[in-house]
Every structure is written in C-alpha cells, then in structure tokens.
Write a protein that holds these residues in place. Structure first.
Motif, short mmCIF file in Angstrom:
data_model
loop_
_atom_site.label_atom_id
_atom_site.label_comp_id
_atom_site.label_asym_id
_atom_site.label_seq_id
_atom_site.Cartn_x
_atom_site.Cartn_y
_atom_site.Cartn_z
N ALA A 39 40.23 68.82 18.77
CA ALA A 39 39.85 68.49 20.15
C ALA A 39 40.74 69.23 21.14
CB ALA A 39 39.92 66.98 20.36
N LYS A 40 42.03 69.25 20.86
CA LYS A 40 42.98 69.93 21.74
C LYS A 40 42.68 71.42 21.85
CE LYS A 40 47.21 70.58 20.20
NZ LYS A 40 47.49 72.04 20.30
N GLU A 41 42.26 72.01 20.73
CA GLU A 41 41.96 73.45 20.71
C GLU A 41 40.53 73.75 21.17
OE1 GLU A 41 44.05 75.97 20.05
OE2 GLU A 41 45.65 74.44 19.97
N GLU A 42 39.77 72.71 21.49
CA GLU A 42 38.41 72.85 22.04
C GLU A 42 37.52 73.75 21.18
OE1 GLU A 42 39.14 74.15 26.08
OE2 GLU A 42 39.23 72.07 26.79
N VAL A 43 37.45 73.41 19.91
CA VAL A 43 36.61 74.20 19.01
C VAL A 43 35.14 73.93 19.33
CG1 VAL A 43 38.36 74.13 17.19
CG2 VAL A 43 36.51 72.45 17.17
N ASP A 44 34.30 74.91 18.98
CA ASP A 44 32.86 74.75 19.21
C ASP A 44 32.24 73.79 18.20
OD1 ASP A 44 32.77 76.61 21.36
OD2 ASP A 44 32.77 78.25 19.91
N ILE A 45 32.69 73.88 16.97
CA ILE A 45 32.15 73.03 15.91
C ILE A 45 33.19 72.94 14.80
CG2 ILE A 45 30.98 74.95 14.72
CD1 ILE A 45 28.65 72.88 14.19
N ALA A 46 33.23 71.80 14.12
CA ALA A 46 34.18 71.59 13.01
C ALA A 46 33.41 71.18 11.76
CB ALA A 46 35.20 70.52 13.37
N VAL A 47 33.73 71.82 10.66
CA VAL A 47 33.16 71.45 9.36
C VAL A 47 34.17 70.51 8.69
CG1 VAL A 47 32.21 72.27 7.19
CG2 VAL A 47 32.09 73.73 9.23
N ILE A 48 33.71 69.29 8.39
CA ILE A 48 34.59 68.24 7.89
C ILE A 48 34.20 67.88 6.47
CG2 ILE A 48 35.48 65.91 8.28
CD1 ILE A 48 36.19 67.82 10.56
N GLU A 49 35.11 68.11 5.53
CA GLU A 49 34.87 67.73 4.14
C GLU A 49 35.33 66.30 3.92
OE1 GLU A 49 36.37 68.79 -0.41
OE2 GLU A 49 37.31 69.78 1.30
N VAL A 50 34.46 65.50 3.31
CA VAL A 50 34.82 64.12 2.96
C VAL A 50 35.95 64.14 1.93
CG1 VAL A 50 33.98 62.05 1.77
CG2 VAL A 50 32.56 63.17 3.50
N GLY A 51 36.89 63.19 2.05
CA GLY A 51 37.97 63.12 1.07
C GLY A 51 37.48 62.54 -0.24
N MET A 52 37.00 61.30 -0.19
CA MET A 52 36.49 60.63 -1.40
C MET A 52 35.39 59.66 -1.00
SD MET A 52 38.56 58.57 -4.38
CE MET A 52 39.15 57.25 -3.32
N GLY A 53 34.32 59.66 -1.76
CA GLY A 53 33.21 58.75 -1.45
C GLY A 53 32.46 59.22 -0.22
N GLY A 54 32.40 58.36 0.78
CA GLY A 54 31.66 58.69 1.99
C GLY A 54 31.64 57.51 2.94
N ARG A 55 31.08 56.41 2.47
CA ARG A 55 30.90 55.23 3.33
C ARG A 55 32.21 54.76 3.94
NH1 ARG A 55 30.89 49.54 2.30
NH2 ARG A 55 31.51 49.99 0.16
N LEU A 56 33.27 54.70 3.14
CA LEU A 56 34.56 54.20 3.61
C LEU A 56 35.60 55.30 3.77
CD1 LEU A 56 34.77 50.93 1.47
CD2 LEU A 56 34.04 51.17 3.85
N ASP A 57 35.17 56.55 3.69
CA ASP A 57 36.11 57.64 3.83
C ASP A 57 36.58 57.76 5.28
OD1 ASP A 57 37.21 60.16 2.39
OD2 ASP A 57 36.41 60.94 4.26
N CYS A 58 37.83 58.16 5.46
CA CYS A 58 38.41 58.26 6.81
C CYS A 58 37.62 59.18 7.73
CB CYS A 58 39.84 58.81 6.74
SG CYS A 58 40.96 57.83 5.75
N THR A 59 36.96 60.18 7.15
CA THR A 59 36.21 61.12 7.98
C THR A 59 34.90 60.54 8.50
OG1 THR A 59 34.99 62.08 6.12
CG2 THR A 59 37.15 63.06 6.64
N ASN A 60 34.51 59.38 7.99
CA ASN A 60 33.18 58.84 8.32
C ASN A 60 33.17 58.07 9.63
OD1 ASN A 60 30.45 58.64 7.73
ND2 ASN A 60 30.68 56.65 6.73
N VAL A 61 33.74 58.71 10.66
CA VAL A 61 33.78 58.11 12.00
C VAL A 61 33.08 59.04 13.00
CG1 VAL A 61 35.89 56.79 11.58
CG2 VAL A 61 36.06 59.16 12.39
N ILE A 62 32.47 60.10 12.50
CA ILE A 62 31.87 61.10 13.38
C ILE A 62 30.34 60.98 13.38
CG2 ILE A 62 33.74 62.78 13.23
CD1 ILE A 62 32.24 64.17 10.98
N HIS A 63 29.74 61.57 14.42
CA HIS A 63 28.28 61.66 14.51
C HIS A 63 27.95 63.15 14.46
CE1 HIS A 63 24.41 59.75 15.40
NE2 HIS A 63 24.12 60.88 16.03
N PRO A 64 27.65 63.67 13.26
CA PRO A 64 27.54 65.13 13.10
C PRO A 64 26.19 65.70 13.51
CG PRO A 64 27.21 64.05 10.99
CD PRO A 64 27.50 62.95 11.99
#
Length: 434
Positions: A134-159
C-alpha cells in the motif's frame, strides 16, 4: 538501530513460525491478522489483488502472473512463502525484494504490536506485506495463500480473481483428512461475485469448488475447458509450449522459464486468469504474456521448481525441487524416470509432521539415497528417516546436515549420473549456489 541480521533473527526466534516449529504456530481464526491490519490503517483495503490458493502449484502460478503483469507495464507486487535464502524474498515489487532497511524499520515499528497481540510469524509478515504494498502504491499484488484458504491470514482481501490450483493431501492435521475436506478449506478464498479459476483435475473436487462458487454468485472458470496447454519441445534452457484457446481456437507458442510437465496445469490457470483480467480492462498483449512467461525466474525470483543447479565441483547435473507431498512426487518421479542417467543420487529430507508412507511408496527403488535433515526444529531426524525409508526398500546412508549429504553425493556421482535434492523446501534452501 538493529542490524538486518538482528531483525531477521527477531522475526524467526520471537514469533511462532509454522515452517520451523509446526502446529504451535497455526492460528485458527483471522482475529490477530485483522487486529494488526486495523492498527496499520487497514492497508489491505487499498489495493487490487489476485489471490492464489492450492496444495501444489500456487507459487509457480503466482510468479507467472506477476511476471506477465510486470511486462504489461503494471507496478506488480508478489507475496509468497516460504522463502529459501532470505526473508526479503517473501515480498517483491516488479521482482525486486523488499530492502533490508525496510524490514528493520517494520520490525522496530511492530514491536509494540507484537507485545500486545502476540501474533504468529505469518500473521505479522502478511500484515507487513499489505502495508508495504500500500505504501508503495502498487497497481496490483499477487498474493499466495500460506496454508488452506478459509482461515489463512491472506484471506482478508477482495481480489480481482481467485485461483485454486492442484489439490492434494497435505497439512491434514489442520485442513482435513480427505481431499474433499481440504478442497472446501481451499475454496474458502472464493468471494462474492469474484471470478474463480480452477485447474483441479478431479471431477468430484471440481464440483465442490463449482458449488461453492455458485453459492457466492462467483463466475466459475475451469481452465481445461478454456485452454489446452501442450509441450511442443523439451528444449534447453526453456521448454516450448503451445496454448490453444478452446473458445476462439487461437494458438500462442511460448517459452516457459519454469520448464516441467507439472507446469501444464499451472499455465492453464495463468491463461484463464489473464483472460479475466483483460475482461476487467487490464491491457495485456500476447507479447507481454510470451516475455513474462519466458522471464518468470528473473521477474519473480522464484527458485526450486525443477531447477538445474550449477555444479562448481564436476560435470554431474544437479536438479532441485521443493515438491514435498504425494501429489508433487507423482509428477517428480515421472520426470526423474525420463532423465538420461546411469544412477540417481537422491538427497532426501522431510519434516516430522508429514505422512510419509504415500511418498516413500512411489520413490525410485534403484536410487542411492542420502538421508538428511534441514536445520530447523521441525525436521525429521535423519536416522529416523533412514529407518522408515528402509522399510520401503530405499537404500542409502544418513548425514547430519544437508550440506554434508550434498557434498557426499557430489563425491560419489559420476558425470553420467544425476543428483536430485528434494523432499523438503528447507533442504533445497540449504543447497549452495541455489
């Protein structure tokens, strides 16, 4: 101010890290992640994302997409895990890792939050990545899930698009004992009305994903119904592939910087996701796609995917791959069988919370094994690994470290042999010259 080595050591030693210690680091909800992000001003709500889940293939798929988007002129971020050599590999912008000075500043900034919230390593680093992007104002970010999906830390975005790659048995103690249960966990990344791309082969698993997508009014795209990916030539250094669009029958010939048969499935997901992005207004040409797929290693920094390692000691070829579960080894064993070598020298390590039997059953019996252990608390002891493997007819000796095992393999192997390093991401990470 602390040094980078001190900052990295703080992250590894003060925070529970799943890759090192296993289940004690796993959090079964998103509460800490959301609290961290709120304290940072919810940076995850400021960007555009591609979200990539799956058991195998998500790192390659994420890297392909980030590379193509970079070539298309977008300021593209990439968040992957685990890292192999340096923590900075986990978050990149246009292929460039986060600066060590930035990591130091984040660790200093986060110390009060760490004391208050006691986050896991992955919770903290995911929040760091979202804030950095966010600070670097990227146009788009590709986010790899760590483990699983439903409860993964990355699962807070609306892609912009969600992707589910291959499904296999892994991390069953957290995700479920059956492929169906694991699929439902992975499909937890599907968001309301957000297109979802699937390259899952098994029909019963695909139907689960399609059903969940339908319940959320999310357009469902099965990659094999949209694209047919085939190998044209197994050339060196890059294989040549063909991608046929099954809707308009257009064929694109391209080279892939990641050359392995198991990339066919991943490439299908990539072409399908790019189609979704183009429909959303992203400007991505066929030339961008060709250059991005060819330059994926340079543009993303990805390592350890059927990677040929320079041998500084002799002419013996060396291949390393981070695949570490049954689904991955089903591909790897077939590829090893196609290698023209007199004898296979297999440097093998794993972790102590994996179900090994399925992997050991399919490993080549005529290889010479160098049983070893990575330098992490979660590693399975080399003596124990040798003992279990011997019951499956796998023969070799044990070595206390990956470096010792690797050096012994180099001494033993002739120029007509092949050295393969695998079984654990952390074993691959300890190879010199990776």
């Amino acid at each position: 101010m602390m040094t980078y080595q001190e900052a990295e050591a703080f992250l590894f030693e003060q925070l529970p890290m799943f890759q090192r210690v296993g289940g004690s680091a796993y959090k079964k909800d998103l509460q800490n992640t959301l609290a961290l992000l709120e304290a940072l001003g919810n940076p995850h709500q400021k960007g555009k994302y591609i979200h990539v889940a799956g058991t195998n293939g998500k790192g390659s798929t994420s890297s392909f997409l980030a590379s193509v988007l970079k070539e298309a002129g977008y300021k593209t971020a990439l968040y992957t895990s685990p890292h192999l050599k340096s923590f900075t590999e986990r978050m990149r912008i246009n292929g460039i890792p986060i600066l060590q000075e930035e990591v130091i500043q984040y660790v200093e900034k986060f110390k009060p939050l760490i004391k208050e919230l006691r986050p896991s390593f992955f919770e903290l680093t995911t929040a760091m990545a979202f804030d950095y992007f966010a600070k670097e104002e990227v146009d788009i970010a590709v986010i790899e899930v760590g483990m699983g999906g439903r409860l993964d830390c990355t699962n807070v975005i609306h892609p912009e698009v969600s992707i589910i790659t291959q499904i296999g048995l892994d991390h069953q103690q957290f995700l479920g004992d059956s492929l169906e249960e694991i699929t439902r966990e992975k499909a937890g990344v599907i968001k309301n009305k957000v297109p979802v791309v699937s390259s899952v082969k098994e029909n019963k698993l695909r139907l689960i994903i399609e059903e969940i997508a339908e319940s959320k009014n999310a357009p469902f795209l099965e990659s094999k119904e949209r694209y047919e990916i085939s190998v044209k030539e197994q050339s060196i250094p890059n294989w040549k592939f063909l991608a046929k669009n099954l809707i308009d029958e257009e064929v694109l010939e391209f080279e892939s910087g990641l050359s392995a048969s198991y990339q066919i499935q991943n490439l299908g997901s990539v072409f399908c996701a790019l189609e979704v992005l183009k429909e959303k207004g992203y400007s991505i040409s066929n030339e961008n796609i060709k250059v991005g797929l060819k330059n994926v290693v340079q543009n993303s920094g990805i390592k350890g995917r059927w990677q040929r390692i320079p041998n500084l000691v002799s002419e013996v070829p060396i291949i390393a791959d981070t695949g570490h579960n049954i689904a991955a080894f089903e591909y790897l064993v077939k590829m090893l069988e196609k290698e023209n070598c007199q004898r296979l020298h297999f440097v093998f390590a794993t972790v102590n919370d994996k179900k090994l039997e399925g992997v050991l059953e399919i490993l080549p019996k005529n290889a010479l094994y160098y049983f070893t252990q990575a330098n992490i608390p979660r590693a399975l002891n080399a003596s124990e690994l040798e003992k279990i493997a011997s019951t499956f007819g796998l023969k070799g000796n044990k070595y206390p470290s990956v470096v010792e095992a690797f050096e012994k393999a180099q001494k033993n192997a002739s120029n007509k042999d092949l050295i393969f390093v695998g079984g654990s991401t952390f074993a691959v990470a300890e190879i010199p010259n990776l």
